[in-house]
Design a protein around this motif. Sequence first.
Motif, PDB file in Angstrom:
ATOM      1  N   VAL A  47     -16.575  23.397  36.884  1.00  0.00           N
ATOM      2  CA  VAL A  47     -17.889  23.195  36.253  1.00  0.00           C
ATOM      3  C   VAL A  47     -17.711  22.456  34.930  1.00  0.00           C
ATOM      4  CG1 VAL A  47     -19.890  24.326  35.235  1.00  0.00           C
ATOM      5  CG2 VAL A  47     -18.871  25.259  37.323  1.00  0.00           C
ATOM      6  N   GLN A  48     -18.570  21.469  34.728  1.00  0.00           N
ATOM      7  CA  GLN A  48     -18.548  20.727  33.462  1.00  0.00           C
ATOM      8  C   GLN A  48     -19.963  20.471  32.976  1.00  0.00           C
ATOM      9  OE1 GLN A  48     -16.175  17.106  33.953  1.00  0.00           O
ATOM     10  NE2 GLN A  48     -14.710  17.974  32.525  1.00  0.00           N
ATOM     11  N   LEU A  49     -20.113  20.578  31.659  1.00  0.00           N
ATOM     12  CA  LEU A  49     -21.345  20.167  31.006  1.00  0.00           C
ATOM     13  C   LEU A  49     -20.978  19.083  30.010  1.00  0.00           C
ATOM     14  CD1 LEU A  49     -22.972  23.660  30.259  1.00  0.00           C
ATOM     15  CD2 LEU A  49     -23.478  22.115  32.158  1.00  0.00           C
ATOM     16  N   GLN A  50     -21.641  17.958  30.118  1.00  0.00           N
ATOM     17  CA  GLN A  50     -21.334  16.810  29.265  1.00  0.00           C
ATOM     18  C   GLN A  50     -22.552  16.489  28.417  1.00  0.00           C
ATOM     19  OE1 GLN A  50     -18.289  15.246  29.398  1.00  0.00           O
ATOM     20  NE2 GLN A  50     -18.780  13.777  27.799  1.00  0.00           N
ATOM     21  N   ALA A  51     -22.463  16.784  27.119  1.00  0.00           N
ATOM     22  CA  ALA A  51     -23.564  16.514  26.197  1.00  0.00           C
ATOM     23  C   ALA A  51     -23.365  15.173  25.509  1.00  0.00           C
ATOM     24  CB  ALA A  51     -23.652  17.623  25.154  1.00  0.00           C
ATOM     25  N   SER A  52     -24.456  14.465  25.301  1.00  0.00           N
ATOM     26  CA  SER A  52     -24.392  13.174  24.611  1.00  0.00           C
ATOM     27  C   SER A  52     -25.749  12.871  23.991  1.00  0.00           C
ATOM     28  CB  SER A  52     -23.997  12.073  25.592  1.00  0.00           C
ATOM     29  OG  SER A  52     -24.991  11.929  26.590  1.00  0.00           O
ATOM     30  N   GLY A  53     -25.784  11.790  23.197  1.00  0.00           N
ATOM     31  CA  GLY A  53     -27.047  11.325  22.640  1.00  0.00           C
ATOM     32  C   GLY A  53     -27.218  11.545  21.157  1.00  0.00           C
ATOM     33  N   GLY A  54     -26.270  12.211  20.526  1.00  0.00           N
ATOM     34  CA  GLY A  54     -26.379  12.430  19.097  1.00  0.00           C
ATOM     35  C   GLY A  54     -26.214  11.149  18.305  1.00  0.00           C
ATOM     36  N   GLY A  55     -26.478  11.252  17.009  1.00  0.00           N
ATOM     37  CA  GLY A  55     -26.326  10.096  16.142  1.00  0.00           C
ATOM     38  C   GLY A  55     -26.963  10.345  14.794  1.00  0.00           C
ATOM     39  N   LEU A  56     -27.076   9.270  14.028  1.00  0.00           N
ATOM     40  CA  LEU A  56     -27.682   9.317  12.705  1.00  0.00           C
ATOM     41  C   LEU A  56     -29.123   8.830  12.798  1.00  0.00           C
ATOM     42  CD1 LEU A  56     -27.532   9.576   9.583  1.00  0.00           C
ATOM     43  CD2 LEU A  56     -26.650   7.223   9.564  1.00  0.00           C
ATOM     44  N   VAL A  57     -30.034   9.606  12.271  1.00  0.00           N
ATOM     45  CA  VAL A  57     -31.437   9.231  12.313  1.00  0.00           C
ATOM     46  C   VAL A  57     -32.095   9.609  10.996  1.00  0.00           C
ATOM     47  CG1 VAL A  57     -32.118  11.436  13.372  1.00  0.00           C
ATOM     48  CG2 VAL A  57     -33.546   9.414  13.712  1.00  0.00           C
ATOM     49  N   GLN A  58     -33.096   8.859  10.610  1.00  0.00           N
ATOM     50  CA  GLN A  58     -33.818   9.145   9.377  1.00  0.00           C
ATOM     51  C   GLN A  58     -34.803  10.304   9.593  1.00  0.00           C
ATOM     52  OE1 GLN A  58     -35.652   5.498   8.048  1.00  0.00           O
ATOM     53  NE2 GLN A  58     -33.780   4.799   7.059  1.00  0.00           N
ATOM     54  N   PRO A  59     -35.141  11.000   8.535  1.00  0.00           N
ATOM     55  CA  PRO A  59     -36.164  12.058   8.660  1.00  0.00           C
ATOM     56  C   PRO A  59     -37.443  11.503   9.270  1.00  0.00           C
ATOM     57  CG  PRO A  59     -35.081  12.203   6.538  1.00  0.00           C
ATOM     58  CD  PRO A  59     -34.571  10.944   7.181  1.00  0.00           C
ATOM     59  N   GLY A  60     -38.008  12.277  10.182  1.00  0.00           N
ATOM     60  CA  GLY A  60     -39.193  11.820  10.895  1.00  0.00           C
ATOM     61  C   GLY A  60     -38.882  11.075  12.174  1.00  0.00           C
ATOM     62  N   GLY A  61     -37.623  10.743  12.380  1.00  0.00           N
ATOM     63  CA  GLY A  61     -37.235   9.991  13.567  1.00  0.00           C
ATOM     64  C   GLY A  61     -37.038  10.855  14.791  1.00  0.00           C
ATOM     65  N   SER A  62     -36.584  10.210  15.864  1.00  0.00           N
ATOM     66  CA  SER A  62     -36.423  10.891  17.149  1.00  0.00           C
ATOM     67  C   SER A  62     -35.070  10.585  17.767  1.00  0.00           C
ATOM     68  CB  SER A  62     -37.521  10.431  18.128  1.00  0.00           C
ATOM     69  OG  SER A  62     -38.810  10.745  17.657  1.00  0.00           O
ATOM     70  N   LEU A  63     -34.605  11.524  18.561  1.00  0.00           N
ATOM     71  CA  LEU A  63     -33.407  11.343  19.378  1.00  0.00           C
ATOM     72  C   LEU A  63     -33.619  12.082  20.695  1.00  0.00           C
ATOM     73  CD1 LEU A  63     -30.335  11.959  17.001  1.00  0.00           C
ATOM     74  CD2 LEU A  63     -30.924   9.812  18.131  1.00  0.00           C
ATOM     75  N   ARG A  64     -32.933  11.627  21.721  1.00  0.00           N
ATOM     76  CA  ARG A  64     -32.937  12.354  22.988  1.00  0.00           C
ATOM     77  C   ARG A  64     -31.507  12.694  23.382  1.00  0.00           C
ATOM     78  NH1 ARG A  64     -34.840  10.606  29.071  1.00  0.00           N
ATOM     79  NH2 ARG A  64     -32.895   9.402  28.925  1.00  0.00           N
ATOM     80  N   LEU A  65     -31.248  13.972  23.499  1.00  0.00           N
ATOM     81  CA  LEU A  65     -29.943  14.442  23.935  1.00  0.00           C
ATOM     82  C   LEU A  65     -29.947  14.631  25.451  1.00  0.00           C
ATOM     83  CD1 LEU A  65     -29.151  17.161  21.246  1.00  0.00           C
ATOM     84  CD2 LEU A  65     -28.801  14.687  21.137  1.00  0.00           C
ATOM     85  N   SER A  66     -28.768  14.421  26.055  1.00  0.00           N
ATOM     86  CA  SER A  66     -28.607  14.625  27.494  1.00  0.00           C
ATOM     87  C   SER A  66     -27.482  15.610  27.744  1.00  0.00           C
ATOM     88  CB  SER A  66     -28.270  13.297  28.189  1.00  0.00           C
ATOM     89  OG  SER A  66     -29.285  12.338  27.995  1.00  0.00           O
ATOM     90  N   CYS A  67     -27.646  16.390  28.790  1.00  0.00           N
ATOM     91  CA  CYS A  67     -26.592  17.306  29.229  1.00  0.00           C
ATOM     92  C   CYS A  67     -26.454  17.126  30.735  1.00  0.00           C
ATOM     93  CB  CYS A  67     -26.932  18.743  28.891  1.00  0.00           C
ATOM     94  SG  CYS A  67     -25.722  19.962  29.491  1.00  0.00           S
ATOM     95  N   VAL A  68     -25.365  16.494  31.155  1.00  0.00           N
ATOM     96  CA  VAL A  68     -25.105  16.273  32.575  1.00  0.00           C
ATOM     97  C   VAL A  68     -24.257  17.416  33.099  1.00  0.00           C
ATOM     98  CG1 VAL A  68     -24.143  14.726  34.291  1.00  0.00           C
ATOM     99  CG2 VAL A  68     -25.201  13.786  32.226  1.00  0.00           C
TER     100      VAL A  68
END
Length: 126
Positions: A1-22
Amino acid sequence: VQLQASGGGLVQPGGSLRLSCVASGITLESTAINWFRQAPGKERERISCISISADDTYYTGSVKGRFTISGDRAKNTVYLQMNSLEPEDTAVYYCAADSSLPTCGIVIANDEYDYWGQGTLVTVSS
């Protein structure tokens, strides 16, 4: 079993990000998938969960209304859409699952989860 998280980064306040977990080795139909985060100097906290089988989701109070969790059965992937990000959201984000937990309503200790992703860093800063 594996869980692979990704999608992080640097963002300004008020911004958006989408994380994924495969997920591999487990299916979204049988196991709830959780998102945790750990900020510097703080304990790891559970912030969201999705159970496809129970059609159930969970959000901790600090992210409710800003974060949305969803799942794609075909891709066996869980997403965490994070909007209106604040500096306080800065943390390493992890996905986790336990093979005995098909729903989000049962709370267990962090060290009881069977499977953890490797973590992805989210930094909210101007």
